[in-house]
Design an enzyme around this catalytic site. Structure first.
Site, PDB file in Angstrom:
ATOM      1  N   ASP A  30       0.857  -1.188   0.000  1.00 25.69           N
ATOM      2  CA  ASP A  30       0.000   0.000   0.000  1.00 25.69           C
ATOM      3  C   ASP A  30       0.891   1.236   0.000  1.00 25.69           C
ATOM      4  O   ASP A  30       2.001   1.204   0.545  1.00 25.69           O
ATOM      5  CB  ASP A  30      -0.926   0.012   1.226  1.00 25.69           C
ATOM      6  CG  ASP A  30      -2.162   0.869   0.994  1.00 25.69           C
ATOM      7  OD1 ASP A  30      -3.262   0.299   0.849  1.00 25.69           O
ATOM      8  OD2 ASP A  30      -2.028   2.116   0.932  1.00 25.69           O
ATOM      9  N   PHE A 153     -16.914  -9.532  -4.136  1.00 26.41           N
ATOM     10  CA  PHE A 153     -18.304  -9.344  -3.717  1.00 26.41           C
ATOM     11  C   PHE A 153     -18.464  -9.239  -2.206  1.00 26.41           C
ATOM     12  O   PHE A 153     -19.569  -9.332  -1.691  1.00 26.41           O
ATOM     13  CB  PHE A 153     -19.172 -10.503  -4.235  1.00 26.41           C
ATOM     14  CG  PHE A 153     -19.120 -10.661  -5.731  1.00 26.41           C
ATOM     15  CD1 PHE A 153     -19.884  -9.845  -6.549  1.00 26.41           C
ATOM     16  CD2 PHE A 153     -18.284 -11.595  -6.324  1.00 26.41           C
ATOM     17  CE1 PHE A 153     -19.826  -9.968  -7.940  1.00 26.41           C
ATOM     18  CE2 PHE A 153     -18.216 -11.728  -7.699  1.00 26.41           C
ATOM     19  CZ  PHE A 153     -18.995 -10.909  -8.518  1.00 26.41           C
ATOM     20  N   LEU A 154     -17.358  -9.092  -1.476  1.00 26.96           N
ATOM     21  CA  LEU A 154     -17.474  -9.141  -0.007  1.00 26.96           C
ATOM     22  C   LEU A 154     -18.322  -7.991   0.526  1.00 26.96           C
ATOM     23  O   LEU A 154     -18.423  -6.930  -0.085  1.00 26.96           O
ATOM     24  CB  LEU A 154     -16.093  -9.117   0.649  1.00 26.96           C
ATOM     25  CG  LEU A 154     -15.206  -7.865   0.554  1.00 26.96           C
ATOM     26  CD1 LEU A 154     -15.615  -6.793   1.541  1.00 26.96           C
ATOM     27  CD2 LEU A 154     -13.764  -8.252   0.799  1.00 26.96           C
ATOM     28  N   ARG A 155     -18.932  -8.259   1.691  1.00 34.75           N
ATOM     29  CA  ARG A 155     -19.682  -7.221   2.409  1.00 34.75           C
ATOM     30  C   ARG A 155     -18.847  -6.785   3.596  1.00 34.75           C
ATOM     31  O   ARG A 155     -18.357  -7.647   4.345  1.00 34.75           O
ATOM     32  CB  ARG A 155     -21.004  -7.773   2.961  1.00 34.75           C
ATOM     33  CG  ARG A 155     -21.962  -8.289   1.937  1.00 34.75           C
ATOM     34  CD  ARG A 155     -22.998  -9.215   2.594  1.00 34.75           C
ATOM     35  NE  ARG A 155     -22.366 -10.385   3.198  1.00 34.75           N
ATOM     36  CZ  ARG A 155     -22.991 -11.263   3.970  1.00 34.75           C
ATOM     37  NH1 ARG A 155     -24.256 -11.100   4.269  1.00 34.75           N
ATOM     38  NH2 ARG A 155     -22.356 -12.302   4.463  1.00 34.75           N
ATOM     39  N   PHE A 257     -33.114  -7.198   1.242  1.00 34.78           N
ATOM     40  CA  PHE A 257     -32.957  -5.881   0.607  1.00 34.78           C
ATOM     41  C   PHE A 257     -34.280  -5.191   0.315  1.00 34.78           C
ATOM     42  O   PHE A 257     -34.381  -4.370  -0.569  1.00 34.78           O
ATOM     43  CB  PHE A 257     -32.089  -5.974  -0.667  1.00 34.78           C
ATOM     44  CG  PHE A 257     -30.687  -6.339  -0.313  1.00 34.78           C
ATOM     45  CD1 PHE A 257     -30.296  -7.659  -0.295  1.00 34.78           C
ATOM     46  CD2 PHE A 257     -29.793  -5.376   0.083  1.00 34.78           C
ATOM     47  CE1 PHE A 257     -29.029  -8.008   0.099  1.00 34.78           C
ATOM     48  CE2 PHE A 257     -28.520  -5.716   0.475  1.00 34.78           C
ATOM     49  CZ  PHE A 257     -28.135  -7.046   0.487  1.00 34.78           C
ATOM     50  N   CYS A 268     -19.368   1.802  -1.830  1.00 33.21           N
ATOM     51  CA  CYS A 268     -19.564   1.018  -3.055  1.00 33.21           C
ATOM     52  C   CYS A 268     -20.830   1.390  -3.824  1.00 33.21           C
ATOM     53  O   CYS A 268     -20.736   1.921  -4.929  1.00 33.21           O
ATOM     54  CB  CYS A 268     -19.573  -0.470  -2.716  1.00 33.21           C
ATOM     55  SG  CYS A 268     -17.939  -1.069  -2.260  1.00 33.21           S
ATOM     56  N   LYS A 331     -23.662   1.334   7.689  1.00 33.15           N
ATOM     57  CA  LYS A 331     -24.460   0.157   8.063  1.00 33.15           C
ATOM     58  C   LYS A 331     -23.854  -0.425   9.331  1.00 33.15           C
ATOM     59  O   LYS A 331     -22.718  -0.080   9.683  1.00 33.15           O
ATOM     60  CB  LYS A 331     -24.464  -0.873   6.940  1.00 33.15           C
ATOM     61  CG  LYS A 331     -23.106  -1.488   6.671  1.00 33.15           C
ATOM     62  CD  LYS A 331     -23.244  -2.636   5.710  1.00 33.15           C
ATOM     63  CE  LYS A 331     -21.963  -3.422   5.618  1.00 33.15           C
ATOM     64  NZ  LYS A 331     -22.079  -4.597   4.812  1.00 33.15           N
TER      65      LYS A 331
END
Ligand code: NAD
Length: 466
Positions: A30, A153-155, A257, A268, A331
């Site tokens: 990074d 696709f991670l949350r 949802f 995102c 969230k």
């Protein structure tokens, strides 16, 4: 296998630690020195349940380390995951590919031998084609660099679980390529995961890029759909939560949802649907994704609707009122405040003259940095001290399960505004509170109280995949 992960934010740090957990020898890269220092010390620079343990365990085992040096990455491995940020452009809706280009520019010229770069960042369709041309120009003579795209696709809040037990792995390769090493390499990297039956979807670059943005566009549309219905429910006095339960029983629709409320935010969904629309415009398909502009507009309207609801709840004007805002993260189970609806509401209330005090279990530090003009408290009760209204803006379990008697003696007026429709209204009404919910009345919920709360927490648990 020896791997690098370039970009160690929410996605990259999790990916690096999880790849090491699968047994690979991973170097995270990074440009942010402070972040690299913290990661090297085994400290996750953001809140992500379960990640600290995995990070520390794998650093201790010698399978995971971090650097700011792209040359070290080039020397460490021949497979490089790319997970740098793709934020919204400062003066437009398109994705800013500056970090992706900079990472490629730093890595490719110092590569020697054969390498595979696997893009994981969310990018507009066509990006891989452009990057492949960039790579061809930058690569030294005799160096072969293949590019694949494998969207993530991670949350947030479930990032470790989603990385180690994903629903699917998608890999896109050069449609014009005759030989590709990407798919066999990806099969090797994820062998343990694939053996559990997780599907591997092999496709071309464009499809892989589109899979990710289409998934996010679909989820955003579902949330804005129920919020649009809730606007009608408010007018006619119908209960959108019951409506969502009822339509959600149809397996073709599904209940997930479909929670009406303050809408979506984060790093995102908002920027991804905007970048998707901007890309369609660039491709000349101006009308194709026009509906996503409305999805965005419905979502942004929830924030002003919430501010209006709070104003109404305190008698028409928040000027000079003390407002407690419970929740700041976009969230629950995250400290991410990027485009957070909760902070947007808190900020708008402050601009209308309210004295706003915010509490969030994990996102206080990020909130202070982003909205320094707001006051912050060290607990929910502290935020509610002499409040004229209490606003629930993020459905953290501790707010969902909060009981009125915890606040009865603290507040100046017993007024609660439920921005996530996650509370049991009857409990608050029975305790002598005024209860207001965004999206209109909540009826017939008492009967379901225990299931409803379990359901709300369940919904928090399935909140947005990034
Ligand atoms: P982030 O801002 O948390 O992390 C990005 C990291 O990249 C930062 O640490 C930054 O310092 C680093 N970076 C920037 N330029 C670099 C360079 N040239 N070399 C090395 N590192 C560099 O962002 P994020 O949330 O991790 O998202 C990264 C990408 O993943 C985005 O495209 C995002 O849309 C996508 N994504 C995110 C999630 C999520 O839940 N956060 C989920 C799926 C996909």
């Amino acid at each position: 296998m020896k791997l690098t992960v370039i970009g160690c934010g929410y996605l990259g740090a999790t990916h690096a630690a999880c790849m090491a957990e699968l047994g690979h020898d991973v170097l995270g890269v990074d440009v942010d020195e402070a972040k690299v220092e913290r990661l090297t010390a085994g400290e996750v620079p953001f809140f992500e349940p379960g990640l600290q343990d995995i990070l520390r365990r794998n650093i201790a085992s010698g399978r995971l380390s971090f650097t700011t040096d792209h040359r070290a990455a080039a020397a460490h491995a021949s497979v490089h995951f790319l997970g740098v940020g793709t934020p919204q452009e400062p003066r437009g809706h398109a994705a800013d590919l500056g970090h992706v280009n900079a990472a490629i520019d730093a890595l490719v010229p110092v590569l020697r031998g054969d390498h595979l770069i696997i893009g994981k960042s969310t990018v507009p369709v066509g990006t891989a084609t452009g990057l492949a041309q960039r790579i061809a120009v930058l690569a030294a003579d005799g160096v072969a660099v293949e590019l694949a795209w494998s969207p993530e696709f991670l949350r947030e809040g479930f990032a470790v679980e989603d990385t180690l037990t994903p629903d699917r792995i998608v890999v896109g390769t050069d449609p014009a390529g005759t030989t590709s090493s990407a798919v066999p390499v990806i099969r090797d990297i994820y062998r343990e995961i694939l053996e559990t039956g997780v599907p591997l979807i092999e496709t071309d670059w464009a499809t892989a890029e589109l899979v990710k943005v289409s998934a996010n566009a679909f989820l955003a549309t579902k949330i804005s759909f129920i919020n649009a219905i809730s606007e009608l429910c408010e007018i006619v006095g119908a209960d959108v939560s019951t409506l969502a339960d009822a339509i959600g029983h149809d397996a073709r629709i599904g209940r997930r949802f479909l929670n009406a409320g303050l809408g979506f935010g984060g790093g995102c969904l908002p920027k991804d649907i905007r970048a998707f629309t901007a890309r369609a415009d660039e491709l000349g398909a101006h009308r194709t994704l026009g509906f996503l502009r409305e999805v965005d507009a419905i979502n942004m309207r929830r924030r002003t609707a919430m501010v209006d609801l709070v104003s109404d709840a305190v008698g028409g004007d928040v000027l000079g009122r003390n407002i407690a805002v419970l929740g700041a993260a976009f969230k629950p189970e995250s400290d991410d405040v990027r485009d957070s609806p909760a902070l947007s509401v808190a900020g708008q209330l402050a601009l209308r003259g309210a004295s706003v005090t915010v509490f969030d279990p994990k996102a206080l530090e990020n909130s202070r940095r982003t909205y320094p003009m707001l006051a912050y408290a060290s607990s929910g009760a502290d935020a509610c001290d002499r409040a004229d209204a209490v606003v629930v803006a993020t459905e953290w379990a501790e707010f969902v399960h909060m009981s009125p008697d915890e606040l009865d003696e603290v507040v100046r007026a017993k007024v609660i505004v439920d921005g996530r429709r996650c509370l049991d209204p009857q409990m608050w009404l029975d305790a002598g509170w005024q209860y207001h919910a965004i999206g209109g009345p909540v009826t017939g919920r008492r009967r379901e109280r225990h299931t409803a709360n379990a359901h709300v927490v369940g919904h928090a648990a399935q909140t947005l995949r990034g």
